[in-house]
Design an enzyme around this catalytic site. Sequence first.
Site, PDB file in Angstrom:
ATOM      1  N   GLY A  26     -11.423  -0.384   0.496  1.00 43.76           N
ATOM      2  CA  GLY A  26     -10.667  -1.341   1.308  1.00 43.76           C
ATOM      3  C   GLY A  26      -9.788  -0.630   2.325  1.00 43.76           C
ATOM      4  N   GLY A  56      -4.267   4.259  -0.913  1.00 46.87           N
ATOM      5  CA  GLY A  56      -3.982   2.826  -1.000  1.00 46.87           C
ATOM      6  C   GLY A  56      -2.560   2.558  -1.450  1.00 46.87           C
ATOM      7  CD  GLU A  99     -10.533   6.003  -2.002  1.00 45.52           C
ATOM      8  OE1 GLU A  99      -9.386   5.657  -1.704  1.00 45.52           O
ATOM      9  OE2 GLU A  99     -11.469   5.200  -2.134  1.00 45.52           O
ATOM     10  CB  THR A 156      -2.192   0.865  -6.550  1.00 48.18           C
ATOM     11  OG1 THR A 156      -2.578  -0.446  -6.135  1.00 48.18           O
ATOM     12  CG2 THR A 156      -1.722   0.827  -7.999  1.00 48.18           C
TER      13      THR A 156
HETATM   14  C1  5RP Z   1      -8.936   2.904  -0.431  1.00 47.63           C
HETATM   15  C2  5RP Z   1      -9.237   2.377  -1.772  1.00 47.63           C
HETATM   16  C3  5RP Z   1      -8.102   1.810  -2.549  1.00 47.63           C
HETATM   17  O1  5RP Z   1      -8.048   2.425  -3.787  1.00 47.63           O
HETATM   18  C4  5RP Z   1      -8.329   0.350  -2.716  1.00 47.63           C
HETATM   19  O2  5RP Z   1      -8.502  -0.239  -1.429  1.00 47.63           O
HETATM   20  C5  5RP Z   1      -7.161  -0.312  -3.442  1.00 47.63           C
HETATM   21  O3  5RP Z   1      -6.045  -0.306  -2.615  1.00 47.63           O
HETATM   22  P1  5RP Z   1      -4.687  -1.006  -3.023  1.00 47.63           P
HETATM   23  O4  5RP Z   1      -4.097  -0.195  -4.132  1.00 47.63           O
HETATM   24  O5  5RP Z   1      -3.881  -0.976  -1.766  1.00 47.63           O
HETATM   25  O6  5RP Z   1      -5.003  -2.410  -3.454  1.00 47.63           O
HETATM   26  O7  5RP Z   1     -10.334   2.388  -2.251  1.00 47.63           O
HETATM   27  O8  5RP Z   1     -10.097   3.351   0.209  1.00 47.63           O
END
Ligand code: 5RP
Length: 221
Positions: free
Chosen positions: A96, A29, A103, A31
């Site tokens: 997301g 993601g 994960e 972050t």
């Molecule tokens: C991906 C994830 C991400 O950790 C989650 O969607 C958060 O993403 P971002 O840091 O872009 O908000 O679970 O599968």
Amino acid sequence: MTQDELKQLVAREALKHVVEDAVVGVGSGSTVNCFIDALASIKGRIDGAVAASEASAERLRKHGIRVFELNAVSELQVYVDGADEITEHMHMIKGGGGALTREKIIAAVARKFVCIADASKLVPVLGRFPLPIEVIPMARSHVGRALLAMGAQPVLREGYKTDNGNLILDCRGLSIMDPPALEAELNNIAGVVTNGIFARRPADLLLLGAPEGVRSMTARR
Ligand code: 5RP
């Protein structure tokens, strides 16, 4: 501070939790991308990383960080990952970005799960963010019907395949009052690979980025 600056702030803070001379678990993601970029500054002090997505693995390699297969690693001290939503009980919605299954596997192996997020991700109750569910393609309709019967409104993530070659159904309308119970119930539907509730293995530590600084939180009992 912008949301991107908050992500960079928590990413740098997470470096303090990386164990030297060891392999670190890296999620997926935007972050986590900030975390990978920060990790590059200490790459000489770690053995390498395991990655929860092909995209994270590629970014790690571009920085010259060695990427290990999870099966080649006997233990993982720390796993750093983001979340779409997280509660003060450290229960999360993830996926997301579609990498939820890998994960969840890496989180299961890691001794310590450090979640990094900006303040918008902290919620009183999970469920505003549509819950991602990874599904074996031939089970798409069956799982969809089972979810409808549970009161959910599943929507196929159009044109998307996970790194495992599967589909994602994004679900609104589920009441997530007991996250560990619902996590188990959804995983029991034949054809579900996993779902994006991370409650049976919650985060151990949340580094939450806010304009006034990084707040460290552990589960409220
Ligand atoms: C991906 C994830 C991400 O950790 C989650 O969607 C958060 O993403 P971002 O840091 O872009 O908000 O679970 O599968």
